[in-house]
Design a protein around this motif. Structure first.
Motif, short mmCIF file in Angstrom:
data_model
loop_
_atom_site.label_atom_id
_atom_site.label_comp_id
_atom_site.label_asym_id
_atom_site.label_seq_id
_atom_site.Cartn_x
_atom_site.Cartn_y
_atom_site.Cartn_z
N SER A 1 0.84 -1.19 0.00
CA SER A 1 0.00 0.00 0.00
C SER A 1 0.88 1.24 0.00
CB SER A 1 -0.90 0.00 1.25
OG SER A 1 -1.61 1.21 1.35
N ALA A 2 0.64 2.15 -0.95
CA ALA A 2 1.41 3.39 -1.02
C ALA A 2 1.00 4.30 0.12
CB ALA A 2 1.18 4.08 -2.36
N TYR A 3 1.94 4.69 0.95
CA TYR A 3 1.61 5.50 2.13
C TYR A 3 2.46 6.76 2.23
CZ TYR A 3 5.84 3.69 4.40
OH TYR A 3 7.14 3.38 4.70
N GLY A 4 3.38 6.98 1.30
CA GLY A 4 4.23 8.15 1.36
C GLY A 4 4.75 8.52 -0.02
N ILE A 5 5.47 9.62 -0.08
CA ILE A 5 6.06 10.09 -1.33
C ILE A 5 7.54 10.37 -1.11
CG2 ILE A 5 6.00 11.85 -3.14
CD1 ILE A 5 3.11 12.48 -2.26
#
Length: 273
Positions: free
Chosen positions: A130-134
């Protein structure tokens, strides 16, 4: 009578020779067509792998970045004070293990994340993949989603930077270690070899920003050099490469040379206080 027989035999010989010649020409023509067909198929596969996967992954990754920037942050770590993940992840593919495929593959990472880093655990890590940051790399113009885990299919091939499970969360003491493809599938880490000391590596997580400054680069190490993603990152292969004191570190790993997964390229940074 004898002359006639001789003429007929000679005529049959000429026809047989012409037939063999025509058959050989037909076989060569068929072989040529097959070679051209195989060449076209291989070329299409190369175009798909090198160009189309980049286009798809890059477009999808940029969309995820826009969603996160618009406030679509999932529940997950909030950065400083976060502890370790849920355990070591299996060594990934060729770009995803430093004991990683890239490939994308493409994407290298050491084989198995070290367990443990300092700091109390206050919030569970985000779900796997799951993408949770940049992650932003201003010098390279890169803005890439960060997701939990370094699995090739569910993380790296989406054009994400994969966070090694078992390493620190952004802003925490320890080593926030990431893997990414150097070639194909968005290739977010393609040019990290161009980073220099003092360049910024910015990590945004749920409205919080953590700025790291590049300190060291390891141009080449083996895929089994897990020391590069240890809580205090230090190469177990190249003497003197890495750090010796506890701190808040970031590590970027990918495959090298380009279009190969033979070695790993490593960039280290420290948290700007």
């Amino acid at each position: 009578m004898r002359d006639r027989v001789r003429v007929v035999v000679q005529g049959r010989g000429r026809r047989s020779w012409h037939a063999r010649r025509a058959g050989l020409a037909g076989a060569l023509w068929a072989a040529g067509e097959l070679a051209v067909t195989v060449g076209v198929v291989v070329m299409l596969l190369v175009v798909h792998q090198v160009w189309w996967t980049n286009r798809q992954a890059l477009s999808a990754a940029h969309e995820v970045v826009r969603e996160l920037e618009g406030g679509g942050w999932p529940a997950g770590p909030e950065g400083e004070g976060q502890g370790e993940g849920t355990g070591a992840e299996e060594g990934p593919d060729a770009e995803a293990s430093v004991g990683p495929s890239g490939g994308s593959g493409d994407s290298g990472s050491p084989g198995g994340a070290p367990a443990g880093n300092s700091g109390p655990r206050t919030v569970d890590p985000p779900p796997r993949a799951s993408a949770y940051g940049i992650l932003r790399i201003p010098r390279l113009g890169v803005a890439v989603p960060v997701a939990q885990g370094v699995d090739k299919r569910s993380v790296l091939d989406k054009g994400y930077a994969g966070h090694y499970v078992g390493t620190a969360q952004p802003g925490a003491e320890g080593n926030f270690a990431l893997a990414g493809h150097r070639n194909t599938h968005g290739e977010p880490f393609r040019y990290i070899n161009r980073l220099r000391a003092g360049d910024e590596l910015i990590v945004d997580v749920r409205g919080k920003r953590y700025v790291y400054l590049v300190g060291q680069t390891l141009a080449e190490t083996t895929e089994r050099d897990t020391g590069v993603i240890a809580p205090v990152p230090r190469s177990a292969v190249t003497p003197g490469a890495g750090y010796s004191e506890p701190g808040a570190y970031i590590t970027l790993t990918t495959c090298t040379p380009e279009y190969s997964s033979k070695y790993r390229l490593v960039v280290w940074g420290t948290l700007k206080r």
